[in-house]
Design a protein around this motif. Structure first.
Motif, PDB file in Angstrom:
ATOM      1  N   ALA B 182       0.843  -1.206   0.000  1.00 22.03           N
ATOM      2  CA  ALA B 182       0.000   0.000   0.000  1.00 22.03           C
ATOM      3  C   ALA B 182       0.872   1.247   0.000  1.00 22.03           C
ATOM      4  O   ALA B 182       0.815   2.069   0.899  1.00 22.03           O
ATOM      5  N   ILE B 183       1.723   1.325  -1.013  1.00 16.35           N
ATOM      6  CA  ILE B 183       2.611   2.477  -1.160  1.00 16.35           C
ATOM      7  C   ILE B 183       2.398   3.005  -2.572  1.00 16.35           C
ATOM      8  O   ILE B 183       2.342   2.217  -3.519  1.00 16.35           O
ATOM      9  N   LEU B 184       2.299   4.319  -2.707  1.00 16.09           N
ATOM     10  CA  LEU B 184       2.034   4.897  -4.023  1.00 16.09           C
ATOM     11  C   LEU B 184       3.229   4.724  -4.949  1.00 16.09           C
ATOM     12  O   LEU B 184       4.334   5.148  -4.624  1.00 16.09           O
ATOM     13  N   HIS B 193       4.586  10.250  -4.636  1.00 11.35           N
ATOM     14  CA  HIS B 193       4.987   8.847  -4.751  1.00 11.35           C
ATOM     15  C   HIS B 193       6.164   8.559  -3.828  1.00 11.35           C
ATOM     16  O   HIS B 193       6.765   9.459  -3.255  1.00 11.35           O
ATOM     17  N   CYS B 194       6.462   7.267  -3.721  1.00  8.71           N
ATOM     18  CA  CYS B 194       7.526   6.805  -2.818  1.00  8.71           C
ATOM     19  C   CYS B 194       8.904   7.292  -3.282  1.00  8.71           C
ATOM     20  O   CYS B 194       9.170   7.397  -4.473  1.00  8.71           O
ATOM     21  N   ILE B 195       9.757   7.608  -2.311  1.00  6.23           N
ATOM     22  CA  ILE B 195      11.113   8.006  -2.680  1.00  6.23           C
ATOM     23  C   ILE B 195      12.155   6.959  -2.281  1.00  6.23           C
ATOM     24  O   ILE B 195      13.351   7.215  -2.299  1.00  6.23           O
ATOM     25  N   TYR B 196      11.692   5.781  -1.890  1.00  3.82           N
ATOM     26  CA  TYR B 196      12.573   4.616  -1.703  1.00  3.82           C
ATOM     27  C   TYR B 196      13.711   4.834  -0.711  1.00  3.82           C
ATOM     28  O   TYR B 196      14.860   4.513  -1.010  1.00  3.82           O
ATOM     29  N   ARG B 197      13.386   5.415   0.418  1.00  4.71           N
ATOM     30  CA  ARG B 197      14.405   5.580   1.434  1.00  4.71           C
ATOM     31  C   ARG B 197      14.276   4.546   2.553  1.00  4.71           C
ATOM     32  O   ARG B 197      15.076   4.526   3.472  1.00  4.71           O
ATOM     33  N   GLY B 198      13.191   3.755   2.519  1.00  8.33           N
ATOM     34  CA  GLY B 198      13.109   2.620   3.422  1.00  8.33           C
ATOM     35  C   GLY B 198      12.736   2.916   4.863  1.00  8.33           C
ATOM     36  O   GLY B 198      13.017   2.107   5.741  1.00  8.33           O
ATOM     37  N   PHE B 199      12.084   4.057   5.125  1.00  9.76           N
ATOM     38  CA  PHE B 199      11.708   4.372   6.502  1.00  9.76           C
ATOM     39  C   PHE B 199      10.239   4.054   6.798  1.00  9.76           C
ATOM     40  O   PHE B 199       9.661   4.621   7.708  1.00  9.76           O
ATOM     41  N   CYS B 200       9.650   3.170   5.998  1.00  9.25           N
ATOM     42  CA  CYS B 200       8.213   2.934   6.102  1.00  9.25           C
ATOM     43  C   CYS B 200       7.776   2.597   7.523  1.00  9.25           C
ATOM     44  O   CYS B 200       6.735   3.059   7.991  1.00  9.25           O
ATOM     45  N   ILE B 201       8.555   1.765   8.216  1.00 12.19           N
ATOM     46  CA  ILE B 201       8.141   1.299   9.538  1.00 12.19           C
ATOM     47  C   ILE B 201       8.243   2.433  10.564  1.00 12.19           C
ATOM     48  O   ILE B 201       7.696   2.358  11.657  1.00 12.19           O
ATOM     49  N   GLY B 203       6.929   5.322  10.039  1.00  7.47           N
ATOM     50  CA  GLY B 203       5.858   6.267   9.726  1.00  7.47           C
ATOM     51  C   GLY B 203       6.316   7.114   8.563  1.00  7.47           C
ATOM     52  O   GLY B 203       7.018   8.088   8.753  1.00  7.47           O
ATOM     53  N   CYS B 204       5.892   6.770   7.370  1.00  7.16           N
ATOM     54  CA  CYS B 204       6.387   7.441   6.165  1.00  7.16           C
ATOM     55  C   CYS B 204       6.099   8.940   6.221  1.00  7.16           C
ATOM     56  O   CYS B 204       4.956   9.369   6.135  1.00  7.16           O
ATOM     57  N   LYS B 205       7.145   9.737   6.352  1.00 11.93           N
ATOM     58  CA  LYS B 205       6.993  11.186   6.466  1.00 11.93           C
ATOM     59  C   LYS B 205       6.481  11.798   5.161  1.00 11.93           C
ATOM     60  O   LYS B 205       5.787  12.803   5.154  1.00 11.93           O
ATOM     61  N   VAL B 206       6.846  11.155   4.059  1.00 12.47           N
ATOM     62  CA  VAL B 206       6.481  11.661   2.737  1.00 12.47           C
ATOM     63  C   VAL B 206       4.974  11.560   2.484  1.00 12.47           C
ATOM     64  O   VAL B 206       4.388  12.397   1.806  1.00 12.47           O
ATOM     65  N   GLY B 207       4.369  10.507   3.020  1.00 11.51           N
ATOM     66  CA  GLY B 207       2.935  10.302   2.772  1.00 11.51           C
ATOM     67  C   GLY B 207       2.664   9.377   1.604  1.00 11.51           C
ATOM     68  O   GLY B 207       1.546   9.298   1.119  1.00 11.51           O
ATOM     69  N   ALA B 208       3.702   8.673   1.147  1.00 10.54           N
ATOM     70  CA  ALA B 208       3.493   7.732   0.045  1.00 10.54           C
ATOM     71  C   ALA B 208       2.888   6.433   0.566  1.00 10.54           C
ATOM     72  O   ALA B 208       2.092   5.787  -0.104  1.00 10.54           O
ATOM     73  N   LYS B 209       3.266   6.055   1.780  1.00 15.30           N
ATOM     74  CA  LYS B 209       2.715   4.820   2.360  1.00 15.30           C
ATOM     75  C   LYS B 209       1.356   5.107   2.962  1.00 15.30           C
ATOM     76  O   LYS B 209       1.178   6.132   3.607  1.00 15.30           O
ATOM     77  N   GLN B 210       0.436   4.185   2.716  1.00 19.61           N
ATOM     78  CA  GLN B 210      -0.883   4.393   3.299  1.00 19.61           C
ATOM     79  C   GLN B 210      -0.852   4.153   4.785  1.00 19.61           C
ATOM     80  O   GLN B 210      -0.209   3.240   5.282  1.00 19.61           O
ATOM     81  N   ALA B 321      14.987   0.669  -0.239  1.00 23.68           N
ATOM     82  CA  ALA B 321      13.693   0.333  -0.838  1.00 23.68           C
ATOM     83  C   ALA B 321      12.725   0.169   0.323  1.00 23.68           C
ATOM     84  O   ALA B 321      13.160  -0.006   1.455  1.00 23.68           O
ATOM     85  N   PRO B 322      11.443   0.209   0.049  1.00 13.58           N
ATOM     86  CA  PRO B 322      10.532  -0.122   1.148  1.00 13.58           C
ATOM     87  C   PRO B 322      10.821  -1.553   1.593  1.00 13.58           C
ATOM     88  O   PRO B 322      11.152  -2.393   0.752  1.00 13.58           O
ATOM     89  N   PRO B 323      10.716  -1.845   2.896  1.00 12.39           N
ATOM     90  CA  PRO B 323      10.968  -3.227   3.340  1.00 12.39           C
ATOM     91  C   PRO B 323      10.062  -4.210   2.610  1.00 12.39           C
ATOM     92  O   PRO B 323      10.449  -5.346   2.354  1.00 12.39           O
TER      93      PRO B 323
HETATM   94  S1  SF4 Z   1       9.012   5.684   4.028  1.00 14.37           S
HETATM   95 FE1  SF4 Z   1       8.689   3.936   2.703  1.00 14.37          FE
HETATM   96  S2  SF4 Z   1       6.853   4.444   1.541  1.00 14.37           S
HETATM   97 FE2  SF4 Z   1       7.563   6.323   2.445  1.00 14.37          FE
HETATM   98  S3  SF4 Z   1       8.795   7.220   0.832  1.00 14.37           S
HETATM   99 FE3  SF4 Z   1      10.197   6.087   2.185  1.00 14.37          FE
HETATM  100  S4  SF4 Z   1      10.360   4.056   1.246  1.00 14.37           S
HETATM  101 FE4  SF4 Z   1       8.602   5.087   0.307  1.00 14.37          FE
END
Ligand code: SF4
Ligand SMILES: Cc1cc2nc3c(=O)[nH]c(=O)nc-3n(C[C@H](O)[C@H](O)[C@H](O)COP(=O)(O)OP(=O)(O)OC[C@H]3O[C@@H](n4cnc5c(N)ncnc54)[C@H](O)[C@@H]3O)c2cc1C
Lengths: 282, 549
Positions: B182-184, B193-201, B203-210, B321-323
């Motif tokens: 559930a990531i844009l 959209h996702c910027i592939y920095r891998g911080f999803c867990i 709390g995605c600051k960008v807002g790409a992860k739902q 990448a997202p985990p």
């Molecule tokens: S936190 Fe995850 S979903 Fe959000 S931009 Fe980074 S990799 Fe993508």
């Protein structure tokens, strides 16, 4: 003798071209390059999830232009009515697309201040223009006469079309070369062959724009671009197959591997160049 | 945001605005009900509160006291529930596979676990809806379970996904890349959209992860829902005629309040939901509210989440990448050739350095200089996770402990033990993942034992004797009390539970809408299936993404 027949055919084709009667070929070319661009747009927009509704419009337009191009090649009347109309619409769509791609790049973090990474990672800047070239060819085709028609071509039209074709060749070569530059840059120019389109494209553009210089230069560079495009297609296909999963994940790997159709669009620039050469006359 | 008075009875009071709670809140508000969501944690300001920093993100979890026990105790805290608006969806990895049709009938098909009172078909339209609302990105064709495609294109793979795909392809195991997650994969409306920095867990600051915080909560508020954050619900009140009518909660300053409501929906997560119901015991329900069956707290489940890490000579860069981005469900269903029932999935996990260090400390016993040496190699490791179905067992349970929390409420005591089938499954799964990593070219593999995703403990079923709630999440005992979160799962499959939790909430909302006033006034229980309401989705759900064929 098939050789002799081929030679005759070639002479006939060149004669028709020189006379300015090549509407069908140009219509077909507009349609086919548009179809090619359509495939490229299709998977690139799919990869971006069709997040914005407007991303569907080039898909629709490329298909429409492809159909119109083919129809116009069959039915000369359509080449004067349907083809220019669809081409004009496509051109508007390309301009809109260009605006959105530029805005997309500007909206990336850092905007224009981080131009290099944002160009490489954002929406492809020149891609909408490449599609625009097909629309341009479609409009040009409407002004010509179909092959083997008895109608005469107005004086000066041939030269004018030739100039337009040269312009198209030059712009397309620059766009294609630009795309190659930043996407190969993204890949750090891992292989030396990645430099070849960057070398050939500006030379081809220069030869197309500067209508002076040796007569052989434009066709020679056009052939070089076509050969380079074909080789690039091979390399890109190889790159896709070498990704993890190879042919077992073909669709995914086409999606994220080297853009498989991009070199063919570069080859198409070479083809435009050859057409322009054919129009040059004796 | 709208403000309701406490004396005024709202239509629905929702306890816990997490994955399920927020979906219910949004849909009920859109349908015109007066709804209040009480949430124990804070209302996150994503810009201010979240940091792309591993150590700085611990406040996302429910780390209050909980007691754990049993022969295979579960680590509680940062590996399970969330706290704050959005709940667990704020810190989930956002893998969103669906359950398989067979998951709903494990007892009939395999003689283990139990059957759901609903079938896959009942949930399918809600899977489709929620996948669009999130929206989920993934392959155009997902072959396992009930095959389907995803509305957004798949994501490019990171190094971990590469190793999974390479290993599986070598061994002839089907694998899918780039989702479902559930990531844009492309920007949509105001979400980039996702910027592939891998911080999803974190709390995605960008807002790409739902998270429901960004996908459903804004729409809920826009339609008149009220969310009271830092409001810890302490008990639910039973009024006359076996109907609930209010909740007591403590606000951020510890002051006690009573909110009256015509119906109550508990969405507090697998541990806190039973705890609240136990804490609400009253005359007539001495063993806990809605617990006439005595099954409340029992059949707690957690998935086997063993992580297998492999060291590669080449760089993997597992953080880039997202985990969640590649997986295989090839071993999901029961296979008569194996000596255990049901199965597991294999998924990518991409721990950031602190999590990785903890894993290595456990897996290799690395410590001191040894740990430093392993960590200097961080970029060479790839980590794949098993997600295995542990069967529901009566003795895996939640009870109240002697210890109390800051509000003086007894905390939960969780007992968990693995059984024979579980042990066999985990052994097989770990071996399989090791094979995959070795086939992909790993030179060394190590394993850490772990669990993921708590569900169960207030299971749904057909009869009051065998379950707490019915197929529409209504408690058998109390006609206007609902439980709607992961705790109602009778079995858990090997799919991550979040999508199913949100889909169940959407279905429950449709049921409540269809029943209308009857929920508040009548004790008659209708079993009529609700029509699917597509008009209750948040804006921009339709019209972008790839049309479903
Ligand atoms: S936190 Fe995850 S979903 Fe959000 S931009 Fe980074 S990799 Fe993508
Ligand atoms: C690290 C991690 C990764 C995960 N990754 C995935 C994944 O990739 N895919 C997936 O599907 N799932 C994943 N999950 C699991 C998923 O997050 C949960 O299953 C899901 O969020 C549970 O939803 P819920 O509605 O049951 O509870 P929650 O979302 O936890 O919501 C419960 C809410 O209720 C509140 N609450 C509880 N008690 C009270 C009370 N008494 N009063 C007021 N409020 C209360 C809590 O603060 C919380 O906000 C992951 C979990 C973790 C920890």
């Amino acid at each position: 003798m098939p050789g002799a027949t081929l030679r005759e055919l070639e002479t006939a084709v060149v004669a028709e071209a020189e006379a300015g009667r090549m509407q069908r070929s140009l219509a077909l070319l507009a349609g086919l390059t548009s179809g090619l661009s359509g495939l490229e747009v299709g998977y690139m927009h799919y990869r971006a999830g069709f997040g914005q509704r407007i991303m569907w419009t080039p898909i629709v337009m490329t298909q429409a232009l492809q159909a119109a191009g083919i129809a116009a090649a069959i039915q000369p009347k359509l080449a004067r009515t349907l083809l220019p109309a669809v081409s004009a619409l496509t051109a508007v769509d390309c301009a809109t697309g260009w605006f959105f791609h530029i805005r997309g790049i500007a909206r990336k973090p850092g905007g224009w201040r981080l131009i290099v990474p944002n160009l490489a990672m954002g929406p492809p800047l020149f891609a909408p223009l490449l599609l625009g070239i097909s629309a341009y060819l479609g409009i040009l085709a409407a002004r010509l006469q179909p092959e083997f028609s008895s109608a005469s071509v107005p004086a000066g039209l041939r030269e004018s079309i030739e100039r337009h074709l040269c312009l198209a060749t030059g712009i397309a070569a620059l766009c294609s070369g630009g795309e190659a530059l930043y996407s190969h840059h993204k890949n750090n120019f891992r292989y030396w062959v990645q430099w070849t389109p960057i070398a050939v494209a500006p030379a081809l553009a220069a030869a197309a724009f500067a209508r002076r210089g040796p007569r052989w230069l434009l066709p020679a560079l056009s052939v070089a671009a076509m050969a380079d495009g074909a080789a690039g297609f091979g390399y890109h296909a190889r790159g896709i197959l070498r990704r993890p999963g190879g042919h077992k994940h073909l669709i995914y790997n086409i999606l994220y591997g080297p853009p498989v159709l991009a070199p063919l669009l570069f080859a198409a620039c070479g083809f435009f160049g050859l057409l322009a050469t054919a129009l040059r006359g004796k | 945001m709208k403000c309701y008075r406490e004396e005024e009875a709202v239509d629905y009071c929702i306890v816990g605005v997490g994955s399920a709670g927020a979906v219910l809140l949004q849909r009920l508000a859109r349908a015109g009900f007066k709804v209040v969501g009480l949430e124990a944690g804070p209302f996150w300001d994503t810009e201010r509160d979240w940091v792309s920093d591993e150590a700085g993100s611990h406040q996302l979890y429910w780390t209050d006291l909980r007691i754990t026990g049993g022969s295979d105790p579960i680590a509680l805290g940062e590996n399970n529930s969330g706290r704050g608006v959005g709940g667990g969806s704020v810190h989930w990895a956002a893998f969103v596979p669906r359950l398989h049709p067979s998951d709903f009938r494990t007892y009939t098909e395999d003689g283990v676990g139990c059957d759901w009172p609903i079938s896959y078909k009942d949930l399918k339209p809600y899977y489709e809806l929620i996948e669009r609302e999130m929206p989920a990105a993934g392959p155009a064709w997902f072959t396992w379970g009930d095959p389907h495609g995803y509305p957004y294109g798949p994501h490019p793979m990171g190094g971990v996904g590469d190793t999974l795909v390479r290993g599986c392809t070598k061994l002839g195991i089907r694998v899918c890349a780039g989702g479902p997650v559930a990531i844009l994969s492309g920007s949509r409306a105001d979400r980039p959209h996702c910027i592939y920095r891998g911080f999803c867990i974190q709390g995605c600051k960008v807002g790409a992860k739902q998270s429901t915080l960004i996908s459903h909560v804004p729409d809920a508020i826009a339609h008149g829902a009220e969310i009271r954050d830092r409001s810890m619900v302490a008990r639910i009140h039973l009024g006359p005629n076996r109907r609930v009518n209010a909740v007591t909660y403590f606000d951020r300053d510890g002051r006690e309040h009573v909110q009256r409501a015509r119906a109550i929906i508990v969405c507090g997560y697998a541990i806190e939901t039973p705890r609240l119901l136990f804490n609400s015991a009253c005359p007539g329900f001495e063993q806990g509210l809605a617990n006439s069956s005595g099954l409340l707290g029992h059949y707690l489940m957690v998935q086997a989440g063993n992580v297998v890490a492999g060291r590669f000579p080449d760089l993997v860069r597992l953080y880039k990448a997202p985990p969640a981005h590649a997986m295989t469900e090839e071993f999901y269903e029961t296979d008569p050739k194996r000596d255990f029932a049901r199965g597991f999935a294999v998924q990518t996990v991409g721990p950031l350095p602190i999590a990785f260090a903890k894993q290595m400390a456990k897996a290799k016993g690395a410590w001191g200089w040894g740990l430093r040496e392993v960590m200097m190699d961080y970029n060479h490791w790839s980590t794949l996770g098993v997600l295995g179905e542990i069967l529901p067992a009566y003795d895996n349970k939640i009870e109240l402990a002697e210890e109390k929390d800051d509000f003086g409420l007894p905390v939960a005591h969780v007992t968990f033990s693995l059984h024979e089938n579980d042990h066999k499954m985990i052994r097989f799964a770990v071996k399989k993942v090791e094979e995959i990593l070795l086939a992909a070219g790993a030179k060394e593999v190590v394993e850490e034992q772990r669990y993921a995703h708590l569900v169960g403990a207030a299971r749904m079923g057909t009869r009051p004797e065998n379950s707490i709630v019915d197929g529409f999440c209504r408690t058998h005992d109390i006609a206007n009390l609902f439980i709607c979160d992961g705790s109602v799962f009778p079995t858990q499959g090997s799919a991550n539970p979040g999508l199913t939790i949100q889909a169940l909430a959407a279905r429950t909302a449709d049921y409540l809408n269809q029943q209308g006033e009857a929920i508040f006034t009548s004790s008659h229980v209708s079993r009529e299936k609700p029509p699917v309401r597509r008009d209750l989705s948040p804006p921009v759900t339709f019209g972008s993404g790839v049309p479903r064929v």
